[in-house]
Design an enzyme around this catalytic site. Structure first.
Site, mmCIF file in Angstrom:
data_model
loop_
_atom_site.group_PDB
_atom_site.id
_atom_site.type_symbol
_atom_site.label_atom_id
_atom_site.label_comp_id
_atom_site.label_asym_id
_atom_site.label_seq_id
_atom_site.Cartn_x
_atom_site.Cartn_y
_atom_site.Cartn_z
ATOM 1 C CD1 TRP A 1 40.535 17.921 6.018
ATOM 2 C CD2 TRP A 1 42.051 18.756 7.814
ATOM 3 N NE1 TRP A 1 40.933 16.948 6.067
ATOM 4 C CE2 TRP A 1 40.944 16.307 7.482
ATOM 5 C CE3 TRP A 1 41.495 18.493 8.844
ATOM 6 C CZ2 TRP A 1 41.427 15.826 8.574
ATOM 7 C CZ3 TRP A 1 42.384 17.669 9.860
ATOM 8 C CH2 TRP A 1 41.637 15.730 10.322
ATOM 9 C CG ASP B 1 47.372 20.991 4.709
ATOM 10 O OD1 ASP B 1 47.422 19.817 4.496
ATOM 11 O OD2 ASP B 1 46.046 20.752 5.426
ATOM 12 C CE LYS C 1 44.531 12.117 5.023
ATOM 13 N NZ LYS C 1 44.739 13.659 5.582
HETATM 14 C C1 LIG Z 1 44.586 13.966 6.726
HETATM 15 C C2 LIG Z 1 44.439 15.520 6.795
HETATM 16 C C3 LIG Z 1 44.868 16.483 7.585
HETATM 17 C C4 LIG Z 1 45.375 15.780 9.309
HETATM 18 O O1 LIG Z 1 46.213 15.123 8.514
HETATM 19 P P1 LIG Z 1 47.329 14.466 10.490
HETATM 20 O O2 LIG Z 1 47.889 13.468 9.486
HETATM 21 O O3 LIG Z 1 45.856 13.524 11.389
HETATM 22 O O4 LIG Z 1 47.902 15.912 10.965
HETATM 23 C C5 LIG Z 1 45.349 17.870 7.764
HETATM 24 N N1 LIG Z 1 45.449 18.438 6.656
HETATM 25 C C6 LIG Z 1 44.308 17.742 5.555
HETATM 26 C C7 LIG Z 1 43.811 18.189 4.125
HETATM 27 C C8 LIG Z 1 44.459 15.928 5.296
HETATM 28 O O5 LIG Z 1 44.019 15.476 4.633
#
Ligand SMILES: *Cc1c(COP(=O)(O)O)cnc(C)c1O
Length: 360
Positions: free
Chosen positions: A102, A172, A196
């Site tokens: 990521w 993030d 999540k």
């Molecule tokens: C799932 C995830 C993403 C991607 O998220 P989207 O909603 O598909 O844009 C980015 N970073 C992390 C850490 C994630 O777990």
């Protein structure tokens, strides 16, 4: 009705009481004669839902008054572009710490908008540990330092907060927001997709220190301009209203669970059940450096990957789903977010034991 134990990395399992409440309120929210989905985002009913969700998020995370909370769209992948568009204008360069798939993606996307310095990378070690801060090559003139606090695919998580001096730290937190107490004042900006650990997909939460706004690149689309969104209470465009409502219910549920300290204790206890078993077994293996292991996403491999399919099939038959690892790493992955019960993790470990006894 039978609910499965859903180990999906996201969209992921949600607290059952929240789903029940949403179902009960589906046709008629609080006597209004309509579903939240059907409400004007500018009506007093939805404005109260929105304001309460923000207030609960501020309370749970202890968000200081000089931070704005924005409810946006575009997901964390959208933020990979939206963050640099809004922040990199302060000097034109940014530092990225790459600890997995990521943050690697974040770093790649940011290059379109300015100069990107990879301050540290765990790639040489196949992303099985977080590089120590003493090894980072930070640029004191960077507009910000970007990290991913929990790598959902590789299963590595920061268990410490990087020290970046006057350079704002951007994180993030898509897969570990609200899983433990954090000190928001140590960050310049936090972003997370909701799907999540907080609610449905379609909503991105951005927590941004006020002084960092107002430097957006001229190419920034209005809907993705933090300052414009802040000035309009996240209603410059229509926000994802139903997702905000569900997140609001989830936040109330987290408060009822006892808040962040209680949730962290719950998450630690769950993860311990699984890691203790993995470490005691010679049949299963988690590749991550113990100090950097994620409490949210636990990847593991079977001794022989020819058994993977039988493992997944047997798990499914016992009502345990979405255990297949990400295609880039293979093997298995159990995602055990806040809404996963300890009973779910215990059931998984009991099944793993049984499978090991039969195939080990
Ligand atoms: C799932 C995830 C993403 C991607 O998220 P989207 O909603 O598909 O844009 C980015 N970073 C992390 C850490 C994630 O777990």
């Amino acid at each position: 009705m039978t609910r499965v134990f859903n180990f999906s990395p996201g969209p992921a399992t949600l607290p059952e009481p929240v789903l029940r409440q949403a179902a009960a309120e589906m046709l008629d929210w609080h006597g209004t004669g309509m579903s939240v989905m059907e409400m004007s985002h500018r009506g007093k009913e939805f404005i109260s839902i929105h304001a309460e969700a923000e207030a609960d998020l501020r309370e749970l995370m202890g968000i200081p008054a000089n931070y704005k909370v924005l409810f946006m769209q575009g997901g964390a992948i959208g933020e990979n572009a939206i963050v640099p568009m809004n922040l990199i204008g302060r000097g034109g360069k940014a530092d990225y710490v790459v600890t997995g798939d990521w943050s690697k993606k974040s770093q790649k996307e940011a290059k379109t908008f300015g100069t990107v310095n990879v301050a540290a990378s765990g790639e040489a070690g196949k992303f099985t540990s977080i590089p120590k801060q003493s090894e980072w090559k930070l640029d004191p003139e960077a507009a910000y330092v970007h990290i991913c606090s929990n790598e959902t695919i590789g299963g590595v998580q920061f268990h410490w907060t990087p020290e970046t001096g006057n350079v704002p730290l951007v994180a993030d937190m898509s897969s570990d927001i609200l899983s433990r107490p954090i000190d928001v004042s140590k960050y310049g900006l936090i972003y997370a997709g909701a799907q999540k650990n907080m609610g449905p997909s379609g909503l991105t939460i951005v927590i941004v220190r006020e002084d960092l706004m107002g430097h957006a690149l001229p190419i920034t689309p209005s809907a993705f301009n933090y300052q414009l969104q802040a000035e309009n209470d996240s209603m410059f465009n229509t926000p994802p209203t139903y997702a905000i409502y569900i997140v609001g219910l989830v936040l109330k549920h987290f408060k009822a669970m006892g808040g962040m300290a209680a949730i962290e204790a719950h998450n630690k206890a769950k993860a311990k059940v699984l890691y203790d078993y993995l470490d005691a077994s010679s049949f299963y293996k988690n590749p991550v450096n113990p100090a950097d292991r994620s409490l949210m996403n636990v990847p593991f491999k079977l001794k022989d990957d020819a058994l993977d399919e039988a493992f997944l099939k047997g798990a499914q038959a016992k009502g345990m789903i979405q255990l297949k690892g990400h295609r880039s790493v293979g093997g298995m992955r159990a995602s055990i977010y806040n809404a996963m019960s300890i009973e779910g993790v215990q059931a998984l470990v009991a099944y793993m034991k049984e499978f090991e006894a039969k195939n080990g």
